[in-house]
Each structure stands twice: as C-alpha cells, then as structure tokens.
Design a protein around this motif. Sequence first.
Motif, short mmCIF file in Angstrom:
data_model
loop_
_atom_site.label_atom_id
_atom_site.label_comp_id
_atom_site.label_asym_id
_atom_site.label_seq_id
_atom_site.Cartn_x
_atom_site.Cartn_y
_atom_site.Cartn_z
N GLU A 1 0.82 -1.01 0.03
CA GLU A 1 0.00 0.01 -0.02
C GLU A 1 0.93 0.97 -0.06
O GLU A 1 2.02 1.15 0.83
CB GLU A 1 -0.88 0.04 1.27
N ASN A 2 0.35 2.30 -0.94
CA ASN A 2 1.29 3.33 -0.88
C ASN A 2 2.76 3.41 -0.99
O ASN A 2 3.53 4.05 -0.44
CB ASN A 2 1.18 4.23 0.45
N GLY A 3 3.24 2.22 -1.80
CA GLY A 3 4.58 2.16 -2.20
C GLY A 3 5.24 1.23 -1.28
O GLY A 3 6.55 0.94 -1.29
N ALA A 4 4.64 0.82 -0.10
CA ALA A 4 5.22 -0.06 0.81
C ALA A 4 4.73 -1.51 0.41
O ALA A 4 3.79 -1.80 -0.27
CB ALA A 4 4.83 0.17 2.07
N ALA A 5 5.59 -2.60 0.99
CA ALA A 5 5.30 -3.75 0.65
C ALA A 5 5.09 -4.41 2.25
O ALA A 5 5.62 -4.16 3.10
CB ALA A 5 6.51 -4.58 0.10
N PHE A 6 4.00 -5.32 2.32
CA PHE A 6 3.74 -6.19 3.45
C PHE A 6 4.44 -7.53 3.28
O PHE A 6 4.24 -8.22 2.13
CB PHE A 6 2.39 -6.11 3.84
N LEU A 7 5.16 -8.21 4.31
CA LEU A 7 5.68 -9.33 4.40
C LEU A 7 5.48 -9.88 5.57
O LEU A 7 5.22 -9.42 6.87
CB LEU A 7 7.05 -9.16 4.19
N VAL A 8 5.02 -11.38 5.81
CA VAL A 8 4.89 -11.95 6.76
C VAL A 8 6.35 -13.01 6.93
O VAL A 8 6.42 -13.91 6.14
CB VAL A 8 3.73 -13.11 6.95
N PRO A 9 7.04 -12.85 8.02
CA PRO A 9 8.17 -13.75 8.17
C PRO A 9 7.85 -15.08 8.84
O PRO A 9 7.05 -14.75 9.72
CB PRO A 9 9.34 -12.92 9.14
N PHE A 10 8.32 -16.07 8.18
CA PHE A 10 8.12 -17.43 8.74
C PHE A 10 9.47 -18.17 9.27
O PHE A 10 10.21 -18.27 8.46
CB PHE A 10 7.43 -18.38 7.77
N SER A 11 9.42 -18.47 10.52
CA SER A 11 10.73 -19.18 11.00
C SER A 11 10.56 -20.62 10.58
O SER A 11 9.82 -21.36 11.18
CB SER A 11 10.84 -18.90 12.63
N LEU A 12 11.66 -20.91 9.95
CA LEU A 12 11.72 -22.36 9.52
C LEU A 12 12.22 -23.26 10.92
O LEU A 12 11.59 -24.26 10.83
CB LEU A 12 12.83 -22.69 8.37
N SER A 13 13.01 -22.83 11.64
CA SER A 13 13.40 -23.54 12.87
C SER A 13 12.28 -23.75 13.85
O SER A 13 12.26 -25.01 14.36
CB SER A 13 14.81 -23.01 13.62
N ARG A 14 11.45 -22.67 13.97
CA ARG A 14 10.44 -22.94 14.81
C ARG A 14 8.93 -23.55 14.22
O ARG A 14 8.23 -23.95 14.92
CB ARG A 14 10.04 -21.55 15.73
N GLY A 15 8.80 -23.33 12.76
CA GLY A 15 7.71 -23.57 12.11
C GLY A 15 6.42 -22.60 12.28
O GLY A 15 5.37 -23.46 12.57
#
Length: 484
Positions: free
Chosen positions: A195-209
């Motif tokens: 939105e408005n030039g920004a990007a949204f991201l969800v981090p997913f931890s592979l070690s914790r799942g």
Amino acid sequence: MKAADPAADSRRKILIYPTLNFANGVFSKDKAFYFRAGLVNKVENGALSLAHPCERVADPLVAADGAVLKQAHTGKDSIGFNLELLHHHETANFTDCALISFADGWLVLKETDTPKFIAYNYLEQRRLEFNNARVRGLHHAAGFFFEEGRRGWVVYDHKGTKVCECAVVSDGDRPVNAIDFLRMGDTVYLGTGGENGAAFLVPFSLSRGTPGPQIERPSGYVFSTVQTPDGIFFADRSGIFKAASDDLLLAEKIAAFDPDQFKGTLLFWHNEEALYAASCGADLLNSYGPDGTVVSSVVLPSRWKFWLGNPAHLQVAGGHSLVYLCPEDYHQWGYGAFLSIPAGTLLNQAIFEEESLQSLDIRQTMAADGSHGYRMKIGSVDAEVATRHAAHHLASLVNKVAVGLMNSGFTQDKNFNGTLELELVTPQPIRRESLHMGYLEELFRQMQTTPQSYNAGNRKGPLHLSVFWHTDAGEPEELVFSST
C-alpha cells in the motif's frame, strides 16, 4: 566477485543476435534453448544458432545426496518435461511436468495440463499432492511447503498437514516481476500485498515452524535476489541492498537508483564478476561491484528495448547474461533479439555490436495488375546466419505489410498481393531437406495459421513463399522451395 580484467575486456563484445519472438526456454548451466512450436534456437558459449526441435534436453541435475534427475522436453510448445529420478537404484518417472525445485530430498513439480502440484520425497518414496485450482505457485524450504494463492498463503509441514494461513491484501501497484517468496537463512518472507509504495511481508521461522507478525517494508517490493560469494543481494525500485543477516529490514542499501533513469520494469541479476540492473523504461543497463559502485553504464541502441515477457527472457548460461530484446516499436510482433553479455565485460557504447550480414536488400516485385510482392536478398558467409536473419526480417516484414490476427488486421500496404521471395546468397548449398529450410518452412506455416493467420494486404489472398539460393550474384539461382 572478481575484479574485471581490462585486457580481457578489450577482447569481449556485447553482441546482439537478431532472432524471432520465442515463447519458452530450456536452460542448463552452459546452454539455453529458446523455442516455439518447432522453431528452436540454441545459445552456447553466448552465441546463437539454429537447433533441431529434438535437441531440447537439459543437463541432468545431481543433488547433494547423489540423486540424479534427468530431464527431456516433451516436444510440445510448453514448459513440460518428462523426468526420470534415480536414487539408490530406485527410479521414479513423471510425465509432462514443470520442475520447481530439487533439493533436500524433495522433488517439487507442477503438472503442465492440470492445476496439480506434486512433492515427491525420494528418500522415503512418499508423495504429496496439492490440487487447488486457485493456487498460483508452490515453494519448498526445509521441509515446509508454501502454497501461494490469489487471496493468501497456506503453509504445510512435510506430512502435508496445514500449519498456518496468511491473507493477502490486493495491491494494484504491485510490479509484474516482484517476488513474493524470499528466503534468507532461517527465515522465509511471504509477500502479502502492499500500500502507498510499501510492501507487506510475513516472516516465517523455519526452525520454529511458526509465522511472525506482518511487517512493512517502506521502500517496496523486492524484484530479485541473488546469492553470490560476497553475500545475498536484492533490488527494489529504490536501489540495491546487501543482506548481512536473516532480517530483511536490516539489509544495507549499497546503491541508490536515480528515479529519472530507473523507471518502468526493473531487471536485476548477477553474473560471476558483477551485479546488473536494467531499467526497461529508460533502456539503461548498469553493472555494479559488490560494494554497490557503478562499474559501467550503457543505453541500448535505439532499435531495441528490454522485454520481460516471461522468466525465460533473462537467464545466465555458460558465463553469459542472455537478455531478450523486443523492437523499439512494441506493436511490431514476431521478431526480437538476444543480448549476450560475457561475464566480466565492461559496458560501454563502443563494444555494442549486432551480428551482421554481408548484404540485405528488400524491394517490391510488381505484378501485371498493379499489385506487388516483396523480394528479400540476404548474403552471408554462413548459411545458418543467413537463414536466421532471413527468418527475423521476414517476420518483421510480414507483420508490417500483411493482415493478420497478431497485428489486429493493421497493415501499411493494401497493395501487397501476398507474394514473398527469399534470395539466399551463401557459399554453402541450402537444400530442401536441410535444417535451414525446415526452419523457414515451419516459420511460413505458422504465419498462415492461428494465432498469426496472415493474408495479403487486400485481405483476400493467401501468402506465397519462394526460396532461392546461389553462391554469388554471377551464378544462376536455384529454386529450393515454393509454397505454390
């Protein structure tokens, strides 16, 4: 990344190979095949040549655990392969699939003619299937599967059990080549809109799942990420970044893009000694050192533009960057070019070179009723070069003077009667049964059928092609092919 050798650079050329508009590609470490329905070109050691349709075979892939994946293209005008996986004397076969990944004991595929994704664990001989028509992609990392849909992400574990879901916010400003799946060490970042030039991201931890809370990246979407001996680099609209940790937001910006120069679609890649960034809106190409310093810069010749038609149009093979170009006029369909850049080449206007002919002449041939056809004379010391250029210029000419579906019925020559003549002048004989003639005949067949469907400029008559050959202007020509 090694420093460029100026002496070696002086012996290198950025070469533009005129060719046809190709839809698909088959790639291995040292070779690339570009094709559409029976028309195949091969790039080897950075040089373009004709190839037989049956040559579309990628090199076998060998996993760290010794598993071997053999790939043979189906022969269709698609990205489908027939694959054979060998591991500890066990064999598994898959038909007409696109390869997604082959690592960590898993082979991940997409069936070409169905929405089904397949994940095969060859260590345990266990198979998972993901069969959702709304899914656009499937990614694998460290035993987790990330199913990308239009409305969000679904994450599964190695048994196929759902772990979590992440919704996606629709963003009309999302660039066409932005990437939504980015792994940095133990963390996978899932793109969830912007939105408005920004990007949204969800981090997913592979070690914790487990996923973390959604974060916002103020400078926007990431276009490409490359792993080099100097680290992980990626680019967005604002510049080039180097990652020093798993935290995407802590990556250091090492080069800033001038917004007046970098506009439109952005291409970003790495080839041994340098990072490259291309602005499709300004036809600008820069190379960078690992510290973000601009090493060299060049603007494409005015005849060409960068074209990001699909991922096949930007590859690195055999130490050469292969970038697909389209005509400066986007409406001229059917022909294009490959830009081949040897690794370590400093970019400057003086070393741009286009593969040349000895002669090229196009003239009208008059008929008794006042209409006219076209005769194209092409001379080269190499029959293959003459054939490829003949195909390139024939595709360009027909799109301008004939009426067809691909040019929306537009024509600049209503008096064109459909007659086309090719006069090839080469030292080597060109015979009807040769690969050269097979290439031209197949091109002409496609010109007459959907989706091209070209006719004469008056919309009434079909196209007719005759191909002549002789060694030089003083010898009689031979009729090699006639469509009538």
